[in-house]
Every structure is written in structure tokens, then in C-alpha cells.
Design a protein around this motif. Structure first.
Motif, PDB file in Angstrom:
ATOM      1  N   LYS A  43      -0.102  -7.419  -4.764  1.00  0.00           N
ATOM      2  CA  LYS A  43      -0.064  -6.177  -3.969  1.00  0.00           C
ATOM      3  C   LYS A  43      -1.054  -6.259  -2.801  1.00  0.00           C
ATOM      4  CE  LYS A  43      -0.309  -1.163  -4.133  1.00  0.00           C
ATOM      5  NZ  LYS A  43      -0.608  -1.250  -2.694  1.00  0.00           N
ATOM      6  N   THR A  44      -2.272  -6.749  -3.091  1.00  0.00           N
ATOM      7  CA  THR A  44      -3.307  -6.858  -2.042  1.00  0.00           C
ATOM      8  C   THR A  44      -2.831  -7.760  -0.905  1.00  0.00           C
ATOM      9  OG1 THR A  44      -4.997  -6.622  -3.734  1.00  0.00           O
ATOM     10  CG2 THR A  44      -5.725  -7.497  -1.630  1.00  0.00           C
ATOM     11  N   LYS A  45      -2.307  -8.929  -1.267  1.00  0.00           N
ATOM     12  CA  LYS A  45      -1.873  -9.889  -0.245  1.00  0.00           C
ATOM     13  C   LYS A  45      -0.638  -9.367   0.500  1.00  0.00           C
ATOM     14  CE  LYS A  45      -4.888 -13.243  -1.047  1.00  0.00           C
ATOM     15  NZ  LYS A  45      -5.727 -12.721  -2.104  1.00  0.00           N
ATOM     16  N   ALA A  46       0.251  -8.684  -0.222  1.00  0.00           N
ATOM     17  CA  ALA A  46       1.460  -8.132   0.419  1.00  0.00           C
ATOM     18  C   ALA A  46       1.075  -7.116   1.485  1.00  0.00           C
ATOM     19  CB  ALA A  46       2.361  -7.496  -0.628  1.00  0.00           C
ATOM     20  N   ASP A  47       0.107  -6.263   1.170  1.00  0.00           N
ATOM     21  CA  ASP A  47      -0.334  -5.254   2.140  1.00  0.00           C
ATOM     22  C   ASP A  47      -0.870  -5.935   3.393  1.00  0.00           C
ATOM     23  OD1 ASP A  47       0.406  -3.269   0.428  1.00  0.00           O
ATOM     24  OD2 ASP A  47      -1.611  -2.875  -0.346  1.00  0.00           O
ATOM     25  N   GLU A  48      -1.588  -7.046   3.186  1.00  0.00           N
ATOM     26  CA  GLU A  48      -2.140  -7.794   4.324  1.00  0.00           C
ATOM     27  C   GLU A  48      -1.008  -8.349   5.201  1.00  0.00           C
ATOM     28  OE1 GLU A  48      -4.257 -12.103   4.828  1.00  0.00           O
ATOM     29  OE2 GLU A  48      -4.793 -10.951   3.047  1.00  0.00           O
ATOM     30  N   PHE A  49       0.018  -8.924   4.579  1.00  0.00           N
ATOM     31  CA  PHE A  49       1.084  -9.556   5.357  1.00  0.00           C
ATOM     32  C   PHE A  49       2.001  -8.535   6.018  1.00  0.00           C
ATOM     33  CE2 PHE A  49       0.355 -13.311   2.437  1.00  0.00           C
ATOM     34  CZ  PHE A  49      -0.329 -14.028   3.404  1.00  0.00           C
ATOM     35  N   LYS A  50       2.124  -7.361   5.396  1.00  0.00           N
ATOM     36  CA  LYS A  50       2.965  -6.327   6.012  1.00  0.00           C
ATOM     37  C   LYS A  50       2.414  -5.925   7.379  1.00  0.00           C
ATOM     38  CE  LYS A  50       4.895  -4.432   1.753  1.00  0.00           C
ATOM     39  NZ  LYS A  50       4.624  -3.517   0.638  1.00  0.00           N
ATOM     40  N   SER A  51       1.099  -6.116   7.556  1.00  0.00           N
ATOM     41  CA  SER A  51       0.494  -5.770   8.850  1.00  0.00           C
ATOM     42  C   SER A  51       0.977  -6.707   9.962  1.00  0.00           C
ATOM     43  CB  SER A  51      -1.033  -5.797   8.760  1.00  0.00           C
ATOM     44  OG  SER A  51      -1.469  -7.122   8.563  1.00  0.00           O
ATOM     45  N   CYS A  52       1.620  -7.828   9.585  1.00  0.00           N
ATOM     46  CA  CYS A  52       2.234  -8.721  10.597  1.00  0.00           C
ATOM     47  C   CYS A  52       3.594  -8.183  11.042  1.00  0.00           C
ATOM     48  CB  CYS A  52       2.451 -10.125  10.027  1.00  0.00           C
ATOM     49  SG  CYS A  52       0.951 -10.990   9.573  1.00  0.00           S
ATOM     50  N   GLY A  53       4.038  -7.080  10.413  1.00  0.00           N
ATOM     51  CA  GLY A  53       5.324  -6.499  10.801  1.00  0.00           C
ATOM     52  C   GLY A  53       6.514  -7.124  10.108  1.00  0.00           C
ATOM     53  N   VAL A  54       6.280  -7.785   8.960  1.00  0.00           N
ATOM     54  CA  VAL A  54       7.398  -8.384   8.216  1.00  0.00           C
ATOM     55  C   VAL A  54       7.596  -7.653   6.900  1.00  0.00           C
ATOM     56  CG1 VAL A  54       7.073 -10.664   9.271  1.00  0.00           C
ATOM     57  CG2 VAL A  54       5.930 -10.152   7.102  1.00  0.00           C
ATOM     58  N   ASN A  55       8.799  -7.771   6.339  1.00  0.00           N
ATOM     59  CA  ASN A  55       9.053  -7.242   4.995  1.00  0.00           C
ATOM     60  C   ASN A  55       8.431  -8.171   3.963  1.00  0.00           C
ATOM     61  OD1 ASN A  55      10.671  -5.149   5.971  1.00  0.00           O
ATOM     62  ND2 ASN A  55      12.450  -6.514   6.049  1.00  0.00           N
ATOM     63  N   VAL A  56       7.854  -7.610   2.927  1.00  0.00           N
ATOM     64  CA  VAL A  56       7.270  -8.428   1.856  1.00  0.00           C
ATOM     65  C   VAL A  56       7.743  -7.899   0.514  1.00  0.00           C
ATOM     66  CG1 VAL A  56       5.164  -9.340   0.828  1.00  0.00           C
ATOM     67  CG2 VAL A  56       5.198  -8.798   3.260  1.00  0.00           C
ATOM     68  N   ILE A  57       8.360  -8.775  -0.244  1.00  0.00           N
ATOM     69  CA  ILE A  57       8.767  -8.449  -1.614  1.00  0.00           C
ATOM     70  C   ILE A  57       7.865  -9.238  -2.548  1.00  0.00           C
ATOM     71  CG2 ILE A  57      10.618  -8.745  -3.317  1.00  0.00           C
ATOM     72  CD1 ILE A  57      12.555  -8.376  -0.927  1.00  0.00           C
ATOM     73  N   THR A  58       7.295  -8.568  -3.540  1.00  0.00           N
ATOM     74  CA  THR A  58       6.449  -9.274  -4.500  1.00  0.00           C
ATOM     75  C   THR A  58       7.141  -9.306  -5.856  1.00  0.00           C
ATOM     76  OG1 THR A  58       5.263  -7.252  -5.100  1.00  0.00           O
ATOM     77  CG2 THR A  58       4.315  -8.592  -3.341  1.00  0.00           C
ATOM     78  N   ILE A  59       7.106 -10.451  -6.493  1.00  0.00           N
ATOM     79  CA  ILE A  59       7.689 -10.600  -7.830  1.00  0.00           C
ATOM     80  C   ILE A  59       6.658 -11.308  -8.710  1.00  0.00           C
ATOM     81  CG2 ILE A  59       9.596 -11.507  -9.198  1.00  0.00           C
ATOM     82  CD1 ILE A  59      11.378 -11.429  -6.753  1.00  0.00           C
ATOM     83  N   ALA A  60       6.183 -10.604  -9.728  1.00  0.00           N
ATOM     84  CA  ALA A  60       5.207 -11.204 -10.650  1.00  0.00           C
ATOM     85  C   ALA A  60       5.960 -11.975 -11.729  1.00  0.00           C
ATOM     86  CB  ALA A  60       4.332 -10.125 -11.264  1.00  0.00           C
ATOM     87  N   LYS A  61       5.756 -13.278 -11.749  1.00  0.00           N
ATOM     88  CA  LYS A  61       6.394 -14.134 -12.758  1.00  0.00           C
ATOM     89  C   LYS A  61       5.391 -15.183 -13.215  1.00  0.00           C
ATOM     90  CE  LYS A  61      10.620 -12.509 -12.846  1.00  0.00           C
ATOM     91  NZ  LYS A  61      10.686 -11.380 -13.744  1.00  0.00           N
ATOM     92  N   ASN A  62       5.535 -15.576 -14.472  1.00  0.00           N
ATOM     93  CA  ASN A  62       4.715 -16.646 -15.027  1.00  0.00           C
ATOM     94  C   ASN A  62       5.564 -17.913 -15.079  1.00  0.00           C
ATOM     95  OD1 ASN A  62       3.197 -18.415 -16.460  1.00  0.00           O
ATOM     96  ND2 ASN A  62       2.850 -17.068 -18.220  1.00  0.00           N
ATOM     97  N   LEU A  63       5.376 -18.793 -14.102  1.00  0.00           N
ATOM     98  CA  LEU A  63       6.255 -19.967 -13.982  1.00  0.00           C
ATOM     99  C   LEU A  63       5.879 -21.096 -14.952  1.00  0.00           C
ATOM    100  CD1 LEU A  63       6.843 -19.952 -10.122  1.00  0.00           C
ATOM    101  CD2 LEU A  63       8.385 -19.143 -11.922  1.00  0.00           C
ATOM    102  N   PHE A  64       4.934 -20.831 -15.849  1.00  0.00           N
ATOM    103  CA  PHE A  64       4.744 -21.739 -16.986  1.00  0.00           C
ATOM    104  C   PHE A  64       5.920 -21.580 -17.968  1.00  0.00           C
ATOM    105  CE2 PHE A  64       0.245 -21.112 -15.730  1.00  0.00           C
ATOM    106  CZ  PHE A  64      -0.139 -22.440 -15.616  1.00  0.00           C
ATOM    107  N   ILE A  65       6.649 -20.457 -17.817  1.00  0.00           N
ATOM    108  CA  ILE A  65       7.743 -20.128 -18.751  1.00  0.00           C
ATOM    109  C   ILE A  65       9.070 -20.282 -18.020  1.00  0.00           C
ATOM    110  CG2 ILE A  65       8.726 -18.276 -20.170  1.00  0.00           C
ATOM    111  CD1 ILE A  65       5.848 -17.041 -20.176  1.00  0.00           C
ATOM    112  N   GLU A  66       9.953 -21.155 -18.518  1.00  0.00           N
ATOM    113  CA  GLU A  66      11.165 -21.447 -17.744  1.00  0.00           C
ATOM    114  C   GLU A  66      12.060 -20.219 -17.575  1.00  0.00           C
ATOM    115  OE1 GLU A  66      14.526 -23.838 -19.851  1.00  0.00           O
ATOM    116  OE2 GLU A  66      12.651 -24.759 -20.483  1.00  0.00           O
TER     117      GLU A  66
END
Length: 265
Positions: A43-66
Motif C-alpha cells: 500500500k505504501t509503495k502503491a501510494d508513492e507510484f500513484k503520484s506518477c499519474g499511473v494506475n497501481v494494482i496491488t496483489i499480496a501473494k506468497n510466491l513460495f506457494i505455487e
């Protein structure tokens, strides 16, 4: 700034090289799908990137798990999102002699560094092949070019990523989809801390580590050029050149000297 209306999907997007790559894409007008384990960091990083004027979708996943890798693509499909760029950045290592290290942690690392990468790439290709366009950036490492005593499973996973990236690149050459491998050397990120490598001799050279910004820029440019691979940094280019002319056993011995604990004779 031109909005491209194209999404770049980036794993490991909240820190290190992945974060800097996300920054490059956002600066260049790409919308982002950011994937990491930690909701709050996303969420913190998404808010930062949204300030560049782009859409940001965040998806929390644990990629240790297939299952989480498959679920990530299911969620994108449900939302009608077809990323045109896939950046497989998430990766970890574990330090120590193989006889002593924790097998469960190593299996996790194989799942993260290899299994999740091939699942996400397969899903990306099934989605993009009918469209005839797409770009894939896979984080290999100069570790892919030499056996790595004290860090053997990590080096092995990166050797897999490089070999496999080169192979599927050839298969895809007439499809409009490119595959690029990024080979950084030691980089100033949290990687070594997560790998419990703070006692390693390699840390004595920390002042000469690459910055994640430099590595990300090299990777971004190589991806956009459709290059097959890029070794980031002059020192790392020399290291790879030396690995290429050494026998595997010589390369392994040299790497052992670089990576063994400071107190090891």
C-alpha cells in the motif's frame, strides 16, 4: 507524460531491484501490478507510484506457494487485466554449507526462484501469445554463471533461470514476445541480510556493490531493446568473462574463497 494504458506485472515489487524496476516503469507511463507478501508495504509503495499519474494494482501473494502463483493470474483475469510486461524479480538465497542448511528453507527457495517463475511465465504466455506482443524480464544473476559454494542452492536456481530463459526466448522468436535475463552482481539490497550472509567475506566488499537503481535501469533498457541478456556493471562483466574461461571446478573454488565466512580458514 504519455499514459501507455499497458500494465507491467512485477513480483518482489516493494524492495530492492524490484522496487526500482517498478519506479522505472511508472516513470515511463506504465500502469503497475505490484506483487509482494506484505499488504502494508504494498500500500505504501502503491501510494508513492500513484503520484506518477499511473494506475497501481496491488496483489499480496506468497510466491513460495505455487497455488498463490496460479491465483495471481486468476485474479488478473477476473479483473480483465492482461499485463504486457512480466518482471520475475522475487527471489531469495540461503547461506551456509549445504550439509548444514535447512532443507525446508531450500525447498521454499526453489519454489520462489524457479517454480513461481515458470508458472507466472506460462500463464503470461497463454494470455499474450494470441495478442502477438509482450516482454518478459527474468532476474538471473552473475551467480548463474558459476557454481556457488556456501550459496549452492541459490546459484543453482539462477543457473536454471538463465538457461531456461535463453531456451524459451528461442522458442518465442517469431511470436512478438521477447525474453530478457538480467544478471546483476552483488547489489546493495536486503538480499544478503535475508540470506543470513552477513558473516560472508563478500560483505567486506560492500562499498563496491551496485546500487539497485543502476541495475534496474540496465534491466529496463535491455528489456525495452529486446536484448537476450544484460550483465549489469563493468566489474560484473569482468567476473562473468573470467567465469566463462575458467573450468567449473576453478570457478567453484574462486567463488568459495569469495563467499566463505570471514572466520573460515
Amino acid at each position: 507524460m504519455n499514459k501507455k494504458n499497458e500494465y507491467a506485472l512485477i513480483t518482489g515489487a516493494t524492495s530492492g531491484i524490484g522496487y526500482e524496476l517498478a519506479k522505472q516503469f511508472a516513470k515511463n507511463g506504465y500502469d503497475l501490478v505490484m506483487v509482494a507478501r506484505n499488504h502494508d508495504e504494498l500500500k505504501t509503495k502503491a501510494d508513492e507510484f500513484k503520484s506518477c499519474g499511473v494506475n497501481v494494482i496491488t496483489i499480496a501473494k506468497n510466491l513460495f506457494i505455487e497455488e498463490d502463483a496460479y491465483a495471481l493470474y486468476s485474479e488478473l483475469k477476473l479483473n480483465g487485466i492482461s499485463p504486457s510486461i512480466l518482471v520475475n524479480d522475487a527471489g531469495q538465497g540461503v547461506y551456509g554449507k549445504f550439509q548444514d542448511t535447512d532443507i525446508h528453507r531450500e525447498v521454499d527457495i526453489v519454489n520462489l526462484n524457479i517454480v513461481s517463475v515458470i508458472i507466472l511465465t506460462k500463464m503470461f504466455l497463454k494470455d499474450r501469445l494470441p495478442k502477438g506482443s509482450g516482454k518478459i524480464l527474468n532476474l538471473a544473476s552473475i551467480a548463474s554463471k558459476a557454481p556457488g559454494p556456501w550459496h549452492s542452492v541459490y546459484h543453482g536456481t539462477k543457473a536454471f533461470i538463465l538457461s531456461w530463459s535463453e531456451a524459451i526466448r528461442e522458442e518465442l522468436k517469431d511470436t512478438g514476445i521477447t525474453v530478457t535475463a538480467l544478471l546483476p552482481g552483488p547489489t546493495d539490497t536486503d538480499f544478503f541480510n535475508k540470506a543470513d550472509m552477513n558473516e560472508s567475506k563478500i560483505m567486506e566488499d560492500k562499498d563496491n556493490f551496485s546500487s539497485p537503481e543502476e541495475v534496474a535501469l540496465d534491466g529496463y533498457n535491455a528489456l525495452m531493446n529486446g536484448d537476450d541478456k544484460v550483465v549489469s556493471g563493468l566489474k560484473n562483466k569482468l567476473t562473468v568473462a573470467m567465469s566463462n574461461i575458467a573450468t567449473d571446478s576453478m570457478a567453484a573454488h574462486r567463488m568459495a574463497e569469495m563467499q566463505k565466512p570471514v572466520n573460515e580458514k
